[in-house]
Every structure is written in structure tokens, then in C-alpha cells.
Design an enzyme around this catalytic site. Structure first.
Site, PDB file in Angstrom:
ATOM      1  N   LYS A  46      -6.646  -3.904  -2.995  1.00 32.76           N
ATOM      2  CA  LYS A  46      -6.170  -2.566  -3.327  1.00 32.76           C
ATOM      3  C   LYS A  46      -5.501  -2.556  -4.698  1.00 32.76           C
ATOM      4  O   LYS A  46      -5.720  -1.649  -5.506  1.00 32.76           O
ATOM      5  CB  LYS A  46      -5.212  -2.088  -2.238  1.00 32.76           C
ATOM      6  CG  LYS A  46      -4.644  -0.704  -2.458  1.00 32.76           C
ATOM      7  CD  LYS A  46      -3.229  -0.697  -3.012  1.00 32.76           C
ATOM      8  CE  LYS A  46      -2.240  -1.364  -2.080  1.00 32.76           C
ATOM      9  NZ  LYS A  46      -0.834  -1.256  -2.574  1.00 32.76           N
ATOM     10  N   SER A 191      10.784  -2.229  -9.527  1.00 31.07           N
ATOM     11  CA  SER A 191       9.357  -2.281  -9.199  1.00 31.07           C
ATOM     12  C   SER A 191       8.569  -2.651 -10.440  1.00 31.07           C
ATOM     13  O   SER A 191       8.713  -2.020 -11.490  1.00 31.07           O
ATOM     14  CB  SER A 191       8.882  -0.921  -8.670  1.00 31.07           C
ATOM     15  OG  SER A 191       7.477  -0.941  -8.477  1.00 31.07           O
ATOM     16  N   ASP A 337       5.065  -8.322  -0.402  1.00 35.92           N
ATOM     17  CA  ASP A 337       4.192  -7.570   0.507  1.00 35.92           C
ATOM     18  C   ASP A 337       3.798  -8.369   1.746  1.00 35.92           C
ATOM     19  O   ASP A 337       3.422  -7.780   2.768  1.00 35.92           O
ATOM     20  CB  ASP A 337       2.930  -7.106  -0.220  1.00 35.92           C
ATOM     21  CG  ASP A 337       3.170  -5.837  -1.024  1.00 35.92           C
ATOM     22  OD1 ASP A 337       4.266  -5.256  -0.903  1.00 35.92           O
ATOM     23  OD2 ASP A 337       2.271  -5.424  -1.777  1.00 35.92           O
TER      24      ASP A 337
END
Length: 461
Positions: A46, A191, A337
Site C-alpha cells: 500500500k 509522522s 505498523d
């Protein structure tokens, strides 16, 4: 595995025929014990797919992306690019052709729905900053809770106009300009997607762009992915120790890109191999990858798994019995993740597992420290929750002997659902609520989970 079915609605026309059917809950049945061999490809990455789509839209000419990761994030990105006026041809299965115009956009105000996709959100905020017409970006309620302020501030400093009623949270209206001018500054601790989005548009800014990073950059592997994908489209970035990145004015060249398997998705199969003493072959992910989550296999090796790494495939074989533990805290800063996957292995280890480097998990699709802590405790598993760490105790007698069914909330978070799927392969009585949230990145997850469960076992004599 039993299910009650119902529609998982995708509220934008043209996305997977508008509606994909998913169960509204799944009762997981623990897998039969015994070793087995399971071989499967992974969905396309992704992270790579979304970066490649955005860059292709900025390139001059038609790019071909093969084996993209079919998931809701990708469908959202394609829909948004179409709404921005780009030609996106996905008529051939497993291939998408995107025609860019070298940074030029179709004029006219437009509204984009990014769903739950944070990467799409941040990339499109930056692309919209190059677009003189107004672009309104909005998404799912969970995406509306995720911060963008530092990126919004950076784009304003470059010369774009951004309006948000809630200080950087969606919805955000962007009115951009081709006259953006740097330098830019972003914090490294929130981030890496902020840096990724600025890097993506940097070659198209007159005079280029110098980006300063305040503090230590978290999730450096994700920035490496961005730099690698930019290079595949002909753009070079000077990286000065992740403290400063300099991008000269350049043009993206239309390219043909093959997307490798998703390393985050690989973690679930690695965990299943570890917990069941199974041999699992992943046919489209190997040592060529730059995905940071590929390092999860090293954690499995520390727990007794055997891993064979080839250029384009990986084979992991779990130990006959899992009687191991980590001898030190596990730092997941570089692969946050897959931290939820590790949380589901921890109850089966010999001693308590301390997992650190989790600060960024507080601002994901849900709070990925608080949510799994709450759900694990429902199952009788002892968990200590800290601001950026967890300590998970081995399964006690109460948890092992529990006979009732426990509803596992997924919080609209695909990684919570998929990681508890790992736990439910060994621990009885798990009912996964809203299992369709896996469509965000891995629509076939439960189908593949069931395929692996159904493989004949080889039991010891």
C-alpha cells in the site's frame, strides 16, 4: 469461522462497483494444531502503491503501475486523482495507467474523499498546494481525528492557502499556487508522511526545495521508500543524514513500476508461522525490498523461527514448539505498523514482553496502544500501558481456560482486526466485530486466513 454478512459500503461511485460485501462479525475458530506448508502472494504494498500513483500524476506522460495493492486506500487515491482531472485507466486487471501533465492540473474547484487513508491525505494536501483552484479534502471520521497541523503549517509557509476549522484536522480547503517557495521545516517526531508529501512535490517547485527536519526523524524507512520511488521516476534527492533534504528543480519521467508485496501484511503470516510451527512461503517479497517492516522477520528469528530470504520471496518456518522470550525490550520505532502483530505473539512467550518506541501509535486510525490494551484485558491477559510502551504478560490459567465468547472491537482499524486474527488462530472464543475494516489495506485477509486454516496438518508420530 462463522459470520453474519452485511455490506461494507464505499460511499464514492466507481470504487469497487460502489459496494463490497463483508461480514459484520466473525467468530474465529482456533486452528488445528500440527505443522503445515502454505504458499501465497501478498497484496501489493500500500505504501509503495500510493506513492507511485501520486508521483505518476505529477510526471509528464503515462506511467504504468503493475501489481498495485488492491485496497480501499488505493481505490480512494484513484478516485481522487480522477476528480483532479487525471486519466486513470485500470481496465486491465493488476495494472493501472496514470497520465500526468508535468504538474499541471485541470482548473475548477473539487472535493476529495480520502476515506481512512492518511498517506493519501498527506500526499493530496501537498499536490493541492500546487493547484490554484480550491481543493477540499475530507474523509472518514477516524481520519478527521488525525492531526495534519505541522504539514498544513509547512505548506502555508511555502505560499499555499489552507483553511481548517479545527487547526489542521480534516476537512481542509487548499488553494495553491505554482509560485511555492521554500525552505520548509517539519518535525521529525510525529509522522514521516509530512516529509514524504513535501518531498513528492519538491521537484516541481521553482528553485527546488530544502526541507529541514526538527529533531530525530521517526520511521526513517518510510522516507527511504519515498526517495526510492522518486528515483524510479528520475528524481534525485540529496539526503543529509535525515536532518536536511535538498531537492533541485527536476521533472518526473513517466515510468513502468512493479509493486512488490506488502511487508506490513507479511507480518501476520510470519506470526502465524511462528505460533503454529508452520512453513509459510511469501512469493512476492524478498531482500530487494526497502520496506522497513521486513525487519519483523528478524524478531521471529529471535524467537526460534527459521527464515530463508531470497531476492523476491521469503520462507519462514516456525519452531516445533514456541518456548522463547525476548531478552531485552523490543524497540518498534522503525516499524510501528507491525507492533500490533507483535502484541499478539507476546501472550504465548515464556516471560513478559516489553514493547517500546510506540509513541506514533497514539495517532493512527485509532490509539494503537490503548485499543489493543483494552481488548487484550477483556481476554484475561495482563497488560501494562505506558505513554509509549506496553508490557504484555504470558497467558495465565484464566485466559487459557476461558470458555465464553469475547467481542473484539476493531475501532475502524484494519491492523487491530488483522492482528487479533493472529491471536484468534490460537486462542478460542474471539468474535471480531467489523472485520470488513481490513479492506483498507488487505481486502482478502480473512479469505487468506481461512485458506491457511484449511491446509491439511502434519502431526507428529
Amino acid at each position: 469461522m462463522t459470520a453474519r454478512t452485511g455490506p461494507f459500503a464505499i460511499d464514492q461511485p466507481g470504487l469497487m462497483n460502489a459496494v463490497v460485501s463483508y461480514p459484520s462479525f466473525l467468530d474465529l475458530e482456533p486452528w488445528q494444531q500440527g505443522s503445515f506448508h502454505f504458499e501465497t502472494p501478498l497484496p501489493g504494498s500500500k505504501s509503495l502503491t500510493l506513492r507511485d500513483c501520486a508521483i505518476a500524476a505529477l510526471a509528464d506522460g503515462t506511467s504504468t503501475i503493475r501489481y498495485p495493492g488492491e485496497c480501499d486506500d488505493y481505490w480512494r487515491m484513484k478516485d481522487c486523482l480522477r476528480r483532479l482531472g487525471f486519466t486513470v485507466d485500470d481496465s486491465t486487471e493488476g495494472v493501472v495507467h496514470i497520465t500526468g501533465r508535468g504538474g499541471e492540473f485541470t482548473p475548477g474547484d473539487v472535493t476529495l474523499d480520502v476515506g481512512q487513508s492518511a498517506v493519501t491525505t498527506r500526499l493530496l494536501l501537498a499536490l493541492a498546494a500546487l493547484r490554484p483552484s480550491a481543493t477540499v479534502i475530507d474523509g472518514h471520521i477516524s481520519m478527521q481525528k488525525r492531526p495534519n497541523k505541522d504539514l498544513v503549517d509547512a505548506l502555508r509557509a511555502l505560499g499555499a492557502t489552507l483553511q481548517s476549522t479545527r487547526d489542521g484536522y480534516l476537512p481542509i480547503e487548499v488553494s495553491g499556487t505554482r509560485g511555492l517557495k521554500g525552505p520548509a521545516r517539519v518535525p521529525g517526531t510525529i509522522s514521516s508522511q509530512y516529509l514524504t508529501s513535501l518531498l513528492t512535490i519538491a521537484p516541481l517547485i521553482d528553485g527546488g526545495l530544502i526541507i529541514e527536519v526538527d529533531g530525530e526523524l521517526t520511521s526513517k524507512p518510510y522516507v527511504d521508500l519515498t526517495l526510492d520511488e522518486m528515483a524510479k521516476f528520475g528524481v534525485v534527492v540529496e539526503n543529509h543524514g535525515y536532518k536536511q533534504l535538498a531537492v533541485a528543480p527536476q521533472a518526473y519521467r513517466a515510468s513502468t513500476i512493479d509493486v512488490e508485496g506488502d511487508a506490513s501484511g507479511a507480518s501476520y503470516f510470519a506470526a502465524l508461522a511462528l505460533l503454529h510451527g508452520a512453513k509459510i512461503t511469501l512469493t512476492n517479497l524478498g531482500t530487494r525490498t526497502r520496506q522497513g517492516d521486513y525487519a519483523f522477520f528478524r524478531l521471529c528469528e529471535q524467537l526460534g523461527a527459521h527464515v530463508t530470504r531470497n531476492a523476491d520471496s521469503t520462507v519462514i518456518e516456525g519452531p516445533g514448539s514456541l518456548d522463547a522470550a525476548f531478552d531485552a525490550p523490543v524497540d518498534m520505532t522503525k516499524m510501528p505498523d507491525v507492533a500490533p502483530t507483535l502484541m499478539m505473539i507476546a501472550p504465548f512467550l515464556r516471560t513478559a514482553t516489553r514493547i517500546e518506541g510506540l509513541a506514533t501509535l497514539r495517532v493512527k486510525e485509532c490509539d494503537r496502544i490503548a485499543a489493543p490494551t483494552r481488548e487484550l484485558r477483556k481476554l484475561g491477559i495482563e497488560v501494562e500501558e505506558g505513554p509509549d510502551f506496553m508490557v504484555i504478560q504470558p497467558l495465565g490459567a484464566a485466559a487459557r481456560g476461558r470458555r465464553d465468547t469475547v467481542d473484539i472491537e476493531t475501532y475502524h482499524d484494519h491492523r487491530i482486526a488483522m492482528s487479533f486474527g493472529v491471536l484468534g488462530s490460537r486462542l478460542p472464543g474471539l468474535r471480531i466485530l467489523d472485520p470488513g475494516c481490513v479492506a483498507k489495506t488487505f481486502p482478502s485477509y480473512w479469505k487468506d486466513w481461512q485458506r491457511a486454516r484449511s491446509v491439511p496438518r502434519r502431526t507428529a508420530d
